[in-house]
Design a protein around this motif. Structure first.
Motif, short mmCIF file in Angstrom:
data_model
loop_
_atom_site.label_atom_id
_atom_site.label_comp_id
_atom_site.label_asym_id
_atom_site.label_seq_id
_atom_site.Cartn_x
_atom_site.Cartn_y
_atom_site.Cartn_z
N ASP A 1 -4.73 7.37 -2.52
CA ASP A 1 -4.32 5.98 -2.59
C ASP A 1 -3.57 5.99 -3.99
O ASP A 1 -3.90 5.61 -4.98
CB ASP A 1 -5.37 4.97 -2.40
N TYR B 1 1.03 -1.31 -0.14
CA TYR B 1 0.06 -0.03 0.12
C TYR B 1 1.07 1.22 0.09
O TYR B 1 1.88 1.16 0.60
CB TYR B 1 -0.89 0.08 1.13
N ILE C 1 -5.77 -4.36 4.67
CA ILE C 1 -5.38 -2.98 5.00
C ILE C 1 -6.68 -2.19 4.84
O ILE C 1 -7.06 -1.25 5.70
CB ILE C 1 -4.06 -2.59 4.16
N PRO D 1 -4.74 -0.12 -1.59
CA PRO D 1 -4.66 -1.31 -0.41
C PRO D 1 -5.28 -2.43 -0.62
O PRO D 1 -6.25 -2.61 -1.09
CB PRO D 1 -5.11 -0.48 1.04
#
Length: 321
Positions: free
Chosen positions: A130, A18, A138, A134
């Motif tokens: 992001d 991630y 997560i 993830p």
């Protein structure tokens, strides 16, 4: 988003589960120009030693002279001190500067679930970009972390308040007790984050608010929560374990008694200083970590980069006064 993927593509991403961008270089803040800012990243790895081994080989210029101790020792520095994050800062990628922190999955899990350091968990109370999506485990941890932030913020608020007041409390949680808010950070930081991210904060927290049976959003200007002792007791019990441990320790010390967590929480739910007690516990976690992680960042960045970074922070602080 593509720009941020390109910035982080200089790193070895094979062990990365991630990665997200945060801060004023990635997330819009009121009266700030993102394009002029350094971009902050956090990279979550399932093998910190391997990440550093490849990264030192590929990007030795990202590191200070600390790279000479080797990846095994750098992993120890990362995973055994302060908030368990290792930062490389003022890294030039194309026309932008980036700063990136590396954290292991296990340490991330501790911080998101238990609020062990309220460092990366605090950054994830707020909207982030992001850059590498993830994985499901997560994702679940991030949701639980934000649910904890909602419960904590509600314990700091009266029975009736506005959505903006709620977001102020949520955003402000991770700055509670942070010495950098006294000297080094923009004094209007919380306000700028809320004003620049109101819609994103609503997108993140609206599903969690809708799931909360003890909370009613009438209008953005009127939110009502159940302020009964039973509701307060319920919320206190849902706080992360490190916060509950701090509350227990602080109250037992103040009252010169030895009671378990359940007794302490039951007693606190009947008192009028719930907000102050919760805030003190959160600040007690953040205060020493903010000092030790800042020292660790200076150590990992090296003298020159640390001075440049500190001067930039001080300039923002002085402009905000």
């Amino acid at each position: 988003m593509e720009e941020y993927r390109e910035l982080i593509s200089v790193l070895p991403l094979r062990t990365v589960d991630y990665a997200f961008a945060y801060g004023s270089g990635a997330i819009q803040q009121k009266d700030e120009n993102k394009a002029e800012k350094m971009v902050d990243f956090v990279v979550v790895t399932n093998n910190a030693q391997e990440f550093h081994r490849v990264n030192i080989s590929k990007n030795p210029q990202h590191y200070s002279l600390l790279r000479l101790i080797g990846p095994k020792m750098i992993e120890k520095v990362q995973c055994n001190f302060a908030a368990r994050v290792y930062y490389n800062t003022h890294v030039n990628v194309g026309k932008r500067k980036i700063k990136y922190g590396i954290i292991s999955f296990e340490n991330l899990k501790q911080d998101l679930l238990d609020w062990r350091w309220i460092y990366i968990s605090g950054r994830l109370h707020k909207p982030v970009l992001d850059v590498i999506k993830p994985k499901d485990d997560i994702c679940d941890l991030i949701v639980e972390n934000r649910r904890s932030a909602l419960h904590s913020a509600l314990l700091l608020l009266p029975e009736s308040f506005t959505l903006k007041q709620l977001f102020h409390k949520i955003v402000g949680l991770s700055y509670t007790g942070d010495f950098r808010m006294i000297v080094g950070e923009d004094k209007n930081k919380i306000e700028k984050i809320v004003e620049g991210n109101y819609e994103d904060l609503l997108r993140v927290y609206e599903p969690l608010m809708n799931d909360d049976a003890r909370l009613s959003v009438m209008t953005p200007a009127k939110v009502i929560q159940d302020g009964s002792t039973a509701a307060i007791y319920h919320r206190l019990n849902l706080l992360p374990s490190e916060v509950l441990n701090r509350i227990q320790r602080n109250m037992n010390k103040a009252q010169k008694r030895q009671r378990d967590t359940e007794e302490v929480i039951f007693s606190l739910a009947h008192r009028h200083d719930v907000a102050a007690t919760v805030e003190s516990a959160i600040g007690g976690i953040i205060r020493p970590v903010s000092v030790s992680q800042t020292a660790k960042n200076a150590f990992s960045a090296g003298v020159t980069r640390s001075i440049v970074y500190s001067l930039a922070k001080m300039s923002k602080f002085l402009k905000s006064k």
